[in-house]
Design an enzyme around this catalytic site. Structure first.
Site, PDB file in Angstrom:
ATOM      1  CG  HIS A  13      -4.099 -15.706  51.597  1.00  0.00           C
ATOM      2  ND1 HIS A  13      -5.033 -14.961  50.913  1.00  0.00           N
ATOM      3  CD2 HIS A  13      -3.490 -14.852  52.454  1.00  0.00           C
ATOM      4  CE1 HIS A  13      -4.991 -13.716  51.316  1.00  0.00           C
ATOM      5  NE2 HIS A  13      -4.063 -13.615  52.260  1.00  0.00           N
ATOM      6  CD  GLU A  40      -2.710 -15.416  56.061  1.00  0.00           C
ATOM      7  OE1 GLU A  40      -2.561 -14.238  56.443  1.00  0.00           O
ATOM      8  OE2 GLU A  40      -3.768 -15.850  55.547  1.00  0.00           O
ATOM      9  CG  ASP A  42      -5.424 -11.897  58.108  1.00  0.00           C
ATOM     10  OD1 ASP A  42      -4.269 -11.471  57.931  1.00  0.00           O
ATOM     11  OD2 ASP A  42      -6.155 -12.303  57.184  1.00  0.00           O
ATOM     12  CG  HIS A  55      -8.084  -9.239  55.988  1.00  0.00           C
ATOM     13  ND1 HIS A  55      -8.521  -8.034  55.468  1.00  0.00           N
ATOM     14  CD2 HIS A  55      -6.761  -9.309  55.714  1.00  0.00           C
ATOM     15  CE1 HIS A  55      -7.507  -7.411  54.900  1.00  0.00           C
ATOM     16  NE2 HIS A  55      -6.427  -8.157  55.035  1.00  0.00           N
ATOM     17  CD  GLU A 128      -1.273  -9.889  58.144  1.00  0.00           C
ATOM     18  OE1 GLU A 128      -1.355  -8.647  58.023  1.00  0.00           O
ATOM     19  OE2 GLU A 128      -1.528 -10.688  57.227  1.00  0.00           O
TER      20      GLU A 128
END
Length: 268
Positions: A13, A40, A42, A55, A128
Site C-alpha cells: 500500500h 498500490e 494513488d 494521495h 487508484e
C-alpha cells in the site's frame, strides 16, 4: 466460505509505507526487496498533465507546502521533499543513514511503471484514480495512454495485464472499462449502504475492494461480499487478525502497509 484458508496476493500500500514515506521510490523499492507481489499507488494529474503518485489533493501533509497537486507543475513538485515528514528529526540523528535524495522526491507514475517493467519477476500494479478532481475523465484517459506505452492495455502472449485500475468512483471505472476493456477494474467500497446498489451495477468481471474496517464492523456484509461471485481485494490489512479474517473469506489480494510482515505470516 472456503474450506481451506486462501493465500492472497500481497500488495504494498503506497509502497512499504509503514516504515518509509508513502509513494516515494524508496518505499516501493523496499516493498519489492521484501517480496511484494503487487504495488498500490494513488495517481493525480499535475497542471501540466503529468501523472504523479500522491494521495492527498494538497501538499501540506507529505511535502510541507501550501498548494494543490492539480495546480502545480511537475517541475515545481520536483523541488519538494516528499519524505522528510515521515521522520522530521532524522537530520538531527548522527547515527541515521545518509539519505539518497533521488528516492525522496515526487514519484511519477511512469517512473513507477518503469521500475516494475525492469524488475526481474512479475509484479502487478494497482492504480487508484482519485476523484473528484478538476480534470475529471482526463485522469483515466492519461492512465490508459501510459498503459499503451508499456504494452499493458492488450498484453501480447495471451497473459493478463499486470495492471488493474481502482476507484471509489463508479463512473471512473466505467470510463476505464470503455477505454481499456482488458484492464481489470476494482470498485472500492468504504460504506455499507453503498453495497446493495453497487452490486447491481458492477460489471460481472469487476473486482470488489472493501476496506478491512468495513468487513470487520459488518461481518454479515463481509459474507455477502465474499459470496457475491466477484474477486475481493481488501485494504488496508496490517495485523494478523485482519489477515486471517481475509483468508477465511477467500480474499484474493490484501493491500498492506507492512508487506514483509504479511508475507512472513503467509509463509511466502
Amino acid at each position: 466460505m472456503p474450506s481451506v484458508p486462501s493465500v492472497p496476493q500481497v500488495v504494498a500500500h503506497r509502497g512499504a509505507s509503514e516504515e518509509n514515506a508513502e509513494h516515494t521510490l524508496l518505499a516501493y523499492v523496499k516493498a519489492l526487496d521484501a517480496g511484494a507481489e503487487g504495488l498500490e499507488c494513488d495517481v493525480r494529474l499535475t497542471a501540466d498533465g503529468h501523472l504523479v503518485c500522491v494521495h492527498d489533493r494538497d501538499l501540506r501533509r507529505t511535502a510541507a507546502k501550501r498548494g494543490l497537486v492539480s495546480t502545480s507543475n511537475l517541475e515545481e513538485l520536483e523541488e519538494l521533499d516528499f519524505a522528510a515528514w515521515k521522520n522530521p528529526w532524522a537530520d538531527l540523528d548522527d547515527e541515521a543513514p545518509e539519505r539518497d535524495r533521488t528516492y525522496d522526491g515526487v514519484l511519477t507514475l511512469r517512473k513507477l511503471l518503469e521500475t516494475v517493467a525492469d524488475y526481474d519477476r512479475r509484479v502487478e500494479v494497482a492504480i487508484e484514480t482519485k476523484h473528484p478532481t478538476r480534470y475529471g475523465g482526463l485522469v483515466e484517459k492519461r492512465v490508459c495512454e501510459m498503459l499503451h506505452d508499456f504494452g499493458w492495455v492488450e498484453p501480447t502472449g495471451g497473459g493478463p495485464s499486470p495492471v488493474r485500475v481502482m476507484s471509489f468512483s463508479h463512473t471512473a471505472l466505467q470510463r476505464m472499462e470503455r477505454l481499456a476493456p482488458k484492464v481489470p477494474v476494482v470498485q472500492l467500497l468504504d460504506k455499507a449502504q453503498y453495497w446493495p446498489l453497487l452490486r447491481r451495477v458492477m460489471g460481472p468481471d469487476w473486482i470488489v475492494g472493501p476496506g478491512i474496517e468495513l468487513l470487520t464492523e459488518h461481518p454479515r456484509l463481509a459474507e455477502r461480499i465474499a459470496g457475491s461471485g466477484h474477486d475481493v481485494h481488501v485494504w488496508t490489512v496490517n495485523t494478523e487478525a485482519e489477515l486471517r479474517r481475509c483468508q477465511e473469506l477467500g480474499v484474493r489480494a490484501v493491500i498492506t502497509d507492512r508487506p514483509a510482515y504479511v508475507l512472513g505470516l503467509l509463509g511466502k
